[in-house]
Design a protein around this motif. Structure first.
Motif, PDB file in Angstrom:
ATOM      1  N   HIS A  87       0.839  -1.214   0.000  1.00 46.23           N
ATOM      2  CA  HIS A  87       0.000   0.000   0.000  1.00 46.23           C
ATOM      3  C   HIS A  87       0.871   1.261   0.000  1.00 46.23           C
ATOM      4  O   HIS A  87       0.588   2.219  -0.712  1.00 46.23           O
ATOM      5  N   ALA A  88       1.940   1.237   0.779  1.00 44.49           N
ATOM      6  CA  ALA A  88       2.832   2.403   0.851  1.00 44.49           C
ATOM      7  C   ALA A  88       3.429   2.700  -0.529  1.00 44.49           C
ATOM      8  O   ALA A  88       3.547   3.865  -0.937  1.00 44.49           O
ATOM      9  N   ARG A  89       3.770   1.641  -1.273  1.00 48.21           N
ATOM     10  CA  ARG A  89       4.322   1.839  -2.624  1.00 48.21           C
ATOM     11  C   ARG A  89       3.257   2.398  -3.570  1.00 48.21           C
ATOM     12  O   ARG A  89       3.534   3.268  -4.403  1.00 48.21           O
ATOM     13  N   VAL A  90       2.028   1.893  -3.420  1.00 48.76           N
ATOM     14  CA  VAL A  90       0.918   2.350  -4.275  1.00 48.76           C
ATOM     15  C   VAL A  90       0.648   3.841  -4.050  1.00 48.76           C
ATOM     16  O   VAL A  90       0.452   4.603  -5.000  1.00 48.76           O
ATOM     17  N   VAL A  91       0.671   4.255  -2.778  1.00 48.51           N
ATOM     18  CA  VAL A  91       0.391   5.667  -2.460  1.00 48.51           C
ATOM     19  C   VAL A  91       1.499   6.542  -3.043  1.00 48.51           C
ATOM     20  O   VAL A  91       1.241   7.574  -3.665  1.00 48.51           O
ATOM     21  N   ARG A  92       2.754   6.096  -2.880  1.00 44.17           N
ATOM     22  CA  ARG A  92       3.880   6.891  -3.388  1.00 44.17           C
ATOM     23  C   ARG A  92       3.801   7.022  -4.908  1.00 44.17           C
ATOM     24  O   ARG A  92       4.119   8.072  -5.469  1.00 44.17           O
ATOM     25  N   ALA A  93       3.351   5.942  -5.571  1.00 39.66           N
ATOM     26  CA  ALA A  93       3.258   5.969  -7.035  1.00 39.66           C
ATOM     27  C   ALA A  93       1.961   6.640  -7.512  1.00 39.66           C
ATOM     28  O   ALA A  93       1.727   6.749  -8.710  1.00 39.66           O
ATOM     29  N   ARG A  94       1.115   7.034  -6.568  1.00 36.43           N
ATOM     30  CA  ARG A  94      -0.173   7.692  -6.844  1.00 36.43           C
ATOM     31  C   ARG A  94      -1.005   6.880  -7.844  1.00 36.43           C
ATOM     32  O   ARG A  94      -1.459   7.403  -8.855  1.00 36.43           O
ATOM     33  N   ARG A  95      -1.200   5.601  -7.510  1.00 39.02           N
ATOM     34  CA  ARG A  95      -1.933   4.713  -8.406  1.00 39.02           C
ATOM     35  C   ARG A  95      -3.337   4.423  -7.858  1.00 39.02           C
ATOM     36  O   ARG A  95      -3.527   3.513  -7.057  1.00 39.02           O
ATOM     37  N   GLY A  96      -4.296   5.225  -8.294  1.00 38.17           N
ATOM     38  CA  GLY A  96      -5.680   5.085  -7.849  1.00 38.17           C
ATOM     39  C   GLY A  96      -6.266   3.711  -8.153  1.00 38.17           C
ATOM     40  O   GLY A  96      -7.096   3.201  -7.396  1.00 38.17           O
ATOM     41  N   ASP A  97      -5.821   3.087  -9.261  1.00 34.48           N
ATOM     42  CA  ASP A  97      -6.386   1.784  -9.642  1.00 34.48           C
ATOM     43  C   ASP A  97      -5.932   0.657  -8.712  1.00 34.48           C
ATOM     44  O   ASP A  97      -6.524  -0.426  -8.696  1.00 34.48           O
ATOM     45  N   LEU A  98      -4.875   0.917  -7.910  1.00 31.71           N
ATOM     46  CA  LEU A  98      -4.372  -0.105  -6.978  1.00 31.71           C
ATOM     47  C   LEU A  98      -4.625   0.293  -5.518  1.00 31.71           C
ATOM     48  O   LEU A  98      -4.280  -0.435  -4.598  1.00 31.71           O
ATOM     49  N   TYR A  99      -5.231   1.456  -5.323  1.00 30.44           N
ATOM     50  CA  TYR A  99      -5.358   2.037  -3.989  1.00 30.44           C
ATOM     51  C   TYR A  99      -6.587   1.495  -3.247  1.00 30.44           C
ATOM     52  O   TYR A  99      -7.708   1.586  -3.740  1.00 30.44           O
ATOM     53  N   SER A 100      -6.343   0.923  -2.068  1.00 31.26           N
ATOM     54  CA  SER A 100      -7.455   0.443  -1.222  1.00 31.26           C
ATOM     55  C   SER A 100      -7.243   0.938   0.186  1.00 31.26           C
ATOM     56  O   SER A 100      -6.269   0.540   0.827  1.00 31.26           O
ATOM     57  N   PHE A 101      -8.131   1.771   0.669  1.00 33.99           N
ATOM     58  CA  PHE A 101      -8.063   2.237   2.054  1.00 33.99           C
ATOM     59  C   PHE A 101      -9.366   1.817   2.719  1.00 33.99           C
ATOM     60  O   PHE A 101     -10.387   1.713   2.036  1.00 33.99           O
ATOM     61  N   PRO A 102      -9.389   1.580   4.029  1.00 43.18           N
ATOM     62  CA  PRO A 102     -10.666   1.238   4.662  1.00 43.18           C
ATOM     63  C   PRO A 102     -11.670   2.390   4.527  1.00 43.18           C
ATOM     64  O   PRO A 102     -11.376   3.520   4.935  1.00 43.18           O
ATOM     65  N   VAL A 103     -12.786   2.127   3.919  1.00 45.50           N
ATOM     66  CA  VAL A 103     -13.894   3.102   3.827  1.00 45.50           C
ATOM     67  C   VAL A 103     -15.196   2.329   3.922  1.00 45.50           C
ATOM     68  O   VAL A 103     -15.253   1.162   3.543  1.00 45.50           O
ATOM     69  N   GLY A 104     -16.246   2.996   4.383  1.00 51.90           N
ATOM     70  CA  GLY A 104     -17.560   2.384   4.432  1.00 51.90           C
ATOM     71  C   GLY A 104     -18.358   2.720   3.176  1.00 51.90           C
ATOM     72  O   GLY A 104     -17.899   3.493   2.322  1.00 51.90           O
ATOM     73  N   GLN A 105     -19.558   2.143   3.095  1.00 49.11           N
ATOM     74  CA  GLN A 105     -20.407   2.425   1.925  1.00 49.11           C
ATOM     75  C   GLN A 105     -20.753   3.908   1.841  1.00 49.11           C
ATOM     76  O   GLN A 105     -21.052   4.419   0.766  1.00 49.11           O
ATOM     77  N   SER A 106     -20.669   4.600   2.974  1.00 50.02           N
ATOM     78  CA  SER A 106     -20.976   6.031   2.976  1.00 50.02           C
ATOM     79  C   SER A 106     -19.927   6.831   2.203  1.00 50.02           C
ATOM     80  O   SER A 106     -20.085   8.041   2.022  1.00 50.02           O
TER      81      SER A 106
END
Ligand SMILES: Cc1cc2nc3c(=O)[nH]c(=O)nc-3n(C[C@H](O)[C@H](O)[C@H](O)COP(=O)(O)O)c2cc1C
Length: 377
Positions: A321-340
């Motif tokens: 995840h840290a690598r994905v954030v640094r590379a700014r890759r929205g298609d690989l980005y998963s953060f905990p979020v609810g349906q809201s």
């Protein structure tokens, strides 16, 4: 909106904010709500710094701390001081590495790699019973902390005793009405009835079904808060109608200026719809509702390795995840979020969210009052 739990804790509004970000805690609390700092991913030393900062900025108001006190964990990683990452099988590491390489996500620079590794491992260390105890001890040194919440299951008796001795209210999350008896026996005074809609570790029962069941099981002596899917004032009115004494929100704060997320992460969240918040075990080894991405779905592919037990899966996933954030890759980005997350569409301030919630609550109460032929709320 003032309910008995406000009297007990000394806040004006029964709007509880769960966040890992100290700025959110301070702003919510200053606006009359009750901030609860998520402490599961920090070391005792870092928690000490965070709580000191909150104490200095919150204007003397009370706030809370949330700790994950795990009931199951990799036995060999029991000691918080040991680095459990050595237990991650090579096959699992190779699997993640191959995905990131295929997607062109570069490794972190060595100094950042070391910092991230330390942060993740210290955080996962805190997800052991021993690590959680050290966090509670740190918390007890801060007098403005008036609520400690156990995220996974009822807190153990020694921790309950320590909290009672300081008259700190004891809370616990709950995703099933059948968990309430155990919470009551353990001495829990506040239950967060968290529906499946919620971001983070979550069960299968929806908030609408869960809250009245938990209220009925809990009985009159225990405060119940509704959690999962709540971003607005009409949902606060609905929660109080269901018998809850307040609401507990997490996802809505991620889109605020005060949130810990960087602009790329916020933009990804603003674009997401309710159906993009899926439940997966890939992030921690337990079921977490999080943003769907190519990475969150990778373990469903044929030939993927098994999900590792907690805390190993979390270490594996968070490094990627840290690598994905640094590379700014929205298609690989998963953060905990609810349906809201579908209702979180643009950056705003915590103060504005608190204000909007109250206006919407008044509107909702007026609508209901008009239906029953009464005057406004
Ligand atoms: C990013 C994020 C991280 C979370 N981490 C934790 C945690 O460490 N401990 C915990 O008790 N709950 C955690 N939760 C769940 C929240 O406490 C809360 O129950 C949930 O966010 C409520 O539902 P909502 O997201 O629909 O507002 C987390 C939620 C989010 C969105």
């Amino acid at each position: 909106m003032r309910t008995p739990v406000c009297e007990r804790l000394g806040c004006e509004l029964p709007i509880f904010a769960f966040s890992h970000c100290r700025d959110v805690i301070v702003e919510v609390t200053k606006a009359g709500g009750f901030g609860v700092l998520g402490a599961s991913t920090v070391s005792p030393e870092q928690l000490e710094r965070e709580l000191k900062w909150i104490d200095e900025h919150v204007g003397g108001k009370p706030y809370g701390v949330d700790v994950i006190i795990p009931t199951t964990y990799e036995a060999a990683a029991e000691k918080a001081d040991e680095d459990p990452s050595r237990l991650i099988p090579q096959e699992a590491t190779d699997f993640v590495e191959a995905i990131l390489e295929r997607e062109g996500v570069p490794p972190l620079p060595p100094d950042e790699e070391e910092r991230v590794h330390k942060e993740i491992v210290t955080g996962r260390g805190a997800m052991t019973p021993e690590g959680a105890r050290r966090l509670v001890e740190t918390t007890l040194r801060h007098r403005q902390v008036r609520l400690v919440v156990s995220a996974l299951g009822a807190p153990p008796p020694d921790i309950v005793e320590q909290l009672r001795a300081k008259d700190i209210m004891i809370g616990a999350l709950c995703g099933k009405a059948s968990h309430v008896r155990r919470h009551k026996e353990a001495g829990v005074e506040l239950i967060v009835a968290q529906g499946t809609e919620a971001g983070g570790h979550t069960g299968e029962i929806s908030t609408m079904v869960l809250v009245p069941q938990v209220v009925a099981e809990a009985g009159p002596g225990i405060a119940v808060l509704a959690a999962g899917g709540i971003t607005g004032g009409s949902q606060i009115a609905a929660s109080l109608a269901l018998g809850a004494q307040g609401v507990w929100c997490g996802t809505v704060w991620l889109g605020t200026i005060e949130s810990e997320l960087d602009p790329f992460e916020k933009e990804t969240i603003f674009k997401a719809r309710a159906e993009d918040a899926v439940r997966r075990k890939v992030r921690t080894g337990k079921t977490v509702r999080m943003l769907r991405s190519k990475l969150s779905e990778a373990w469903d592919q044929p030939g993927a390795p098994a999900i590792l037990p907690t805390p190993l899966q979390g270490i594996l996933y968070n490094r990627a995840h840290a690598r994905v954030v640094r590379a700014r890759r929205g298609d690989l980005y998963s953060f905990p979020v609810g349906q809201s997350v579908g209702a979180v569409n643009a950056e705003t301030t915590v103060k504005d969210v608190m204000y909007r919630m109250q206006l919407e609550y008044i509107d909702a109460m007026e609508r209901l009052s008009a239906l029953s032929g009464g005057s406004s709320a």
